[in-house]
Design a protein around this motif. Structure first.
Motif, PDB file in Angstrom:
ATOM      1  N   SER A   1      10.050   3.942  41.334  1.00 50.71           N
ATOM      2  CA  SER A   1       8.967   3.309  40.580  1.00 50.71           C
ATOM      3  C   SER A   1       8.488   4.115  39.369  1.00 50.71           C
ATOM      4  CB  SER A   1       7.800   3.023  41.532  1.00 50.71           C
ATOM      5  OG  SER A   1       6.845   2.210  40.940  1.00 50.71           O
ATOM      6  N   ASP A   2       7.271   4.687  39.440  1.00 49.09           N
ATOM      7  CA  ASP A   2       6.655   5.339  38.278  1.00 49.09           C
ATOM      8  C   ASP A   2       7.484   6.498  37.743  1.00 49.09           C
ATOM      9  OD1 ASP A   2       4.581   3.567  38.477  1.00 49.09           O
ATOM     10  OD2 ASP A   2       3.233   4.944  39.533  1.00 49.09           O
ATOM     11  N   LYS A   3       8.068   7.295  38.657  1.00 53.28           N
ATOM     12  CA  LYS A   3       8.888   8.431  38.214  1.00 53.28           C
ATOM     13  C   LYS A   3      10.086   7.941  37.406  1.00 53.28           C
ATOM     14  CE  LYS A   3       7.708  11.556  42.017  1.00 53.28           C
ATOM     15  NZ  LYS A   3       8.222  12.323  43.182  1.00 53.28           N
ATOM     16  N   ALA A   4      10.697   6.874  37.881  1.00 51.84           N
ATOM     17  CA  ALA A   4      11.852   6.319  37.178  1.00 51.84           C
ATOM     18  C   ALA A   4      11.440   5.755  35.829  1.00 51.84           C
ATOM     19  CB  ALA A   4      12.518   5.242  38.026  1.00 51.84           C
ATOM     20  N   MET A   5      10.296   5.096  35.781  1.00 53.86           N
ATOM     21  CA  MET A   5       9.809   4.507  34.530  1.00 53.86           C
ATOM     22  C   MET A   5       9.619   5.577  33.456  1.00 53.86           C
ATOM     23  SD  MET A   5       8.891   1.693  32.995  1.00 53.86           S
ATOM     24  CE  MET A   5       8.474   0.518  34.279  1.00 53.86           C
ATOM     25  N   LYS A   6       8.990   6.676  33.825  1.00 54.35           N
ATOM     26  CA  LYS A   6       8.764   7.753  32.860  1.00 54.35           C
ATOM     27  C   LYS A   6      10.086   8.349  32.375  1.00 54.35           C
ATOM     28  CE  LYS A   6       4.236   9.030  34.724  1.00 54.35           C
ATOM     29  NZ  LYS A   6       3.458  10.072  35.443  1.00 54.35           N
ATOM     30  N   ARG A   7      11.034   8.480  33.273  1.00 49.46           N
ATOM     31  CA  ARG A   7      12.339   9.043  32.915  1.00 49.46           C
ATOM     32  C   ARG A   7      13.076   8.104  31.955  1.00 49.46           C
ATOM     33  NH1 ARG A   7      16.162  12.718  34.604  1.00 49.46           N
ATOM     34  NH2 ARG A   7      18.332  12.017  34.571  1.00 49.46           N
ATOM     35  N   ILE A   8      13.046   6.812  32.240  1.00 45.98           N
ATOM     36  CA  ILE A   8      13.728   5.831  31.386  1.00 45.98           C
ATOM     37  C   ILE A   8      13.052   5.747  30.014  1.00 45.98           C
ATOM     38  CG2 ILE A   8      14.278   3.376  31.121  1.00 45.98           C
ATOM     39  CD1 ILE A   8      14.615   3.272  34.176  1.00 45.98           C
ATOM     40  N   GLU A   9      11.722   5.816  29.974  1.00 46.98           N
ATOM     41  CA  GLU A   9      11.014   5.793  28.687  1.00 46.98           C
ATOM     42  C   GLU A   9      11.429   6.984  27.827  1.00 46.98           C
ATOM     43  OE1 GLU A   9       6.930   5.751  29.772  1.00 46.98           O
ATOM     44  OE2 GLU A   9       6.843   3.569  30.061  1.00 46.98           O
ATOM     45  N   ARG A  10      11.527   8.149  28.427  1.00 49.86           N
ATOM     46  CA  ARG A  10      11.964   9.346  27.702  1.00 49.86           C
ATOM     47  C   ARG A  10      13.403   9.186  27.226  1.00 49.86           C
ATOM     48  NH1 ARG A  10      11.693  13.031  24.085  1.00 49.86           N
ATOM     49  NH2 ARG A  10      12.609  15.051  24.628  1.00 49.86           N
ATOM     50  N   MET A  11      14.248   8.610  28.073  1.00 47.60           N
ATOM     51  CA  MET A  11      15.645   8.391  27.719  1.00 47.60           C
ATOM     52  C   MET A  11      15.766   7.416  26.552  1.00 47.60           C
ATOM     53  SD  MET A  11      18.734   7.436  30.360  1.00 47.60           S
ATOM     54  CE  MET A  11      18.364   8.870  31.375  1.00 47.60           C
ATOM     55  N   GLU A  12      14.944   6.365  26.576  1.00 47.37           N
ATOM     56  CA  GLU A  12      14.964   5.381  25.495  1.00 47.37           C
ATOM     57  C   GLU A  12      14.506   6.009  24.176  1.00 47.37           C
ATOM     58  OE1 GLU A  12      15.915   2.048  25.266  1.00 47.37           O
ATOM     59  OE2 GLU A  12      16.904   2.555  27.143  1.00 47.37           O
ATOM     60  N   ASP A  13      13.502   6.884  24.234  1.00 47.89           N
ATOM     61  CA  ASP A  13      13.050   7.584  23.022  1.00 47.89           C
ATOM     62  C   ASP A  13      14.181   8.413  22.426  1.00 47.89           C
ATOM     63  OD1 ASP A  13      10.510   6.537  23.184  1.00 47.89           O
ATOM     64  OD2 ASP A  13       9.655   8.275  24.237  1.00 47.89           O
ATOM     65  N   LEU A  14      14.911   9.107  23.276  1.00 46.96           N
ATOM     66  CA  LEU A  14      16.021   9.929  22.806  1.00 46.96           C
ATOM     67  C   LEU A  14      17.130   9.058  22.207  1.00 46.96           C
ATOM     68  CD1 LEU A  14      16.189  12.481  25.755  1.00 46.96           C
ATOM     69  CD2 LEU A  14      15.621  13.013  23.374  1.00 46.96           C
ATOM     70  N   ARG A  15      17.418   7.938  22.839  1.00 49.72           N
ATOM     71  CA  ARG A  15      18.450   7.044  22.329  1.00 49.72           C
ATOM     72  C   ARG A  15      18.072   6.475  20.969  1.00 49.72           C
ATOM     73  NH1 ARG A  15      20.226   3.555  27.728  1.00 49.72           N
ATOM     74  NH2 ARG A  15      21.349   5.253  28.774  1.00 49.72           N
ATOM     75  N   ARG A  16      16.789   6.125  20.809  1.00 54.91           N
ATOM     76  CA  ARG A  16      16.359   5.597  19.508  1.00 54.91           C
ATOM     77  C   ARG A  16      16.473   6.653  18.422  1.00 54.91           C
ATOM     78  NH1 ARG A  16      12.701   2.442  22.562  1.00 54.91           N
ATOM     79  NH2 ARG A  16      11.194   4.159  22.685  1.00 54.91           N
ATOM     80  N   SER A  17      16.157   7.904  18.770  1.00 59.25           N
ATOM     81  CA  SER A  17      16.231   8.967  17.774  1.00 59.25           C
ATOM     82  C   SER A  17      17.673   9.211  17.319  1.00 59.25           C
ATOM     83  CB  SER A  17      15.630  10.258  18.335  1.00 59.25           C
ATOM     84  OG  SER A  17      16.462  10.807  19.342  1.00 59.25           O
ATOM     85  N   TYR A  18      18.632   8.854  18.159  1.00 55.41           N
ATOM     86  CA  TYR A  18      20.046   9.001  17.811  1.00 55.41           C
ATOM     87  C   TYR A  18      20.676   7.680  17.376  1.00 55.41           C
ATOM     88  CZ  TYR A  18      20.499  13.839  19.421  1.00 55.41           C
ATOM     89  OH  TYR A  18      20.399  15.213  19.543  1.00 55.41           O
ATOM     90  N   ALA A  19      19.867   6.622  17.328  1.00 53.53           N
ATOM     91  CA  ALA A  19      20.347   5.291  16.933  1.00 53.53           C
ATOM     92  C   ALA A  19      21.572   4.883  17.764  1.00 53.53           C
ATOM     93  CB  ALA A  19      20.673   5.256  15.440  1.00 53.53           C
ATOM     94  N   ILE A  20      21.455   5.032  19.078  1.00 53.26           N
ATOM     95  CA  ILE A  20      22.567   4.732  19.976  1.00 53.26           C
ATOM     96  C   ILE A  20      22.888   3.243  19.994  1.00 53.26           C
ATOM     97  CG2 ILE A  20      23.359   4.810  22.380  1.00 53.26           C
ATOM     98  CD1 ILE A  20      23.292   7.546  21.031  1.00 53.26           C
ATOM     99  N   THR A  21      21.856   2.408  20.008  1.00 58.79           N
ATOM    100  CA  THR A  21      22.064   0.956  20.074  1.00 58.79           C
ATOM    101  C   THR A  21      21.571   0.287  18.801  1.00 58.79           C
ATOM    102  OG1 THR A  21      19.921   0.702  21.205  1.00 58.79           O
ATOM    103  CG2 THR A  21      21.899   0.880  22.584  1.00 58.79           C
TER     104      THR A  21
END
Length: 289
Positions: free
Chosen positions: A261-281
């Motif tokens: 739940s919450d732990k996974a959400m925070k991890r995925i949000e951080r992962m999405e931020d990193l992906r956006r900074s690298y323009a992965i998608t």
């Protein structure tokens, strides 16, 4: 129901002497049941009539029928696509094979739903949710894609997740670090891959917990696995279906997502931020109005 399933069926009231035979049969299944009545009785420390009474209680007319059932399981267990080309040959008169195949897949899913004990699934989720352990995913030549799928999702939900794949030498190197704080999620379906079995056995000997995904005939890994999840693989094709196994994998991922739940959400949000900074998608290029 397979003979192994009957031997482990809690609803059958075995006597103490019969339980000795059951343990003997399961200790080296199915080979221990392919010898004579006298040999099995002596190995279990019981009388010949006790063996005969047991197989009758299992639903067989006698020991010969029991052995015939074991041999049929062995043949079915080791069936290859080549040996099934005739038995699962598509019917030329089938007007809509696509529909026929999907019906067979739905039936396999229904069987998977009805036959897996909920406690086994929960034990697998519990093992995946234990953040204090390192999780490793391994599969065979075909089932390796399922191991990769499980890893790709689990690494988003929790840290310490690894996919064991590549050349055999690279796979074996992973054993150096496996121990009591590791859990191996391993996929192994008939005809059962010797390298996968060997790796899982070695990991278990080093103290790792084994969560096995397999078919109803059971990979040899089931003999030392902590948790075993089974699915049917029969379908309207010489090649066994992976549909129930994929559904089982997705169910585990969904349950793990809810558990963390919450732990996974925070991890995925951080992962999405990193992906956006690298323009992965592609959506990283979209600008808000």
């Amino acid at each position: 129901m397979s003979i192994r399933d009957r031997l482990t069926d809690d609803s059958i009231d075995f006597t103490r002497s019969e339980l000795k035979i059951v343990r003997q049969l399961l200790s080296n299944y199915p080979a221990s049941g392919l010898n004579t009545v006298a040999h099995l009785a002596a190995s279990a420390g019981v009388s010949d009539p006790t063996v005969v009474r047991l197989v009758t209680k299992l639903g067989f007319s006698g020991y010969p029928e029991f052995q015939a059932g074991l041999l049929a399981e062995v043949q079915e267990r080791m069936s290859s696509p080549l040996s099934m080309m005739e038995t699962r040959k598509p019917n030329p008169s089938q007007n809509n094979f696509y529909q026929h195949f999907l019906d067979a897949s739905i039936q396999a899913l229904e069987t998977a739903k009805a036959t897996l004990p909920g406690r086994d699934f929960e034990a697998a989720v519990e093992a995946a949710a234990d953040i204090g352990t390192q999780v490793h995913c391994l599969g065979g030549r075909f089932s390796g894609m399922l191991a990769g799928m499980l890893w790709a999702h689990m690494k988003q939900l929790r840290p310490g997740t690894h996919w064991i794949e590549g050349a055999q030498a690279d796979e074996v190197d992973h054993l150096v670090d496996l121990g009591r704080k590791d859990t191996l999620f391993v996929y192994d379906y008939r005809r059962y891959q010797t390298t996968t079995i060997r790796f899982a056995r070695h990991a278990a000997e080093q103290g790792a917990k084994i969560v096995l995904f397999t078919d109803r005939w059971l990979s040899p890994i089931s003999g030392f696995a902590t948790v075993t999840l089974t699915v049917p693989v029969d379908t309207a094709s010489p090649y066994d279906t992976m549909v129930p196994a994929m559904a089982q994998t997705e169910a585990l991922i969904a349950a793990l997502t809810a558990r963390l739940s919450d732990k996974a959400m925070k991890r995925i949000e951080r992962m999405e931020d990193l992906r956006r900074s690298y323009a992965i998608t592609e959506d990283a290029f979209s600008q808000p109005d």
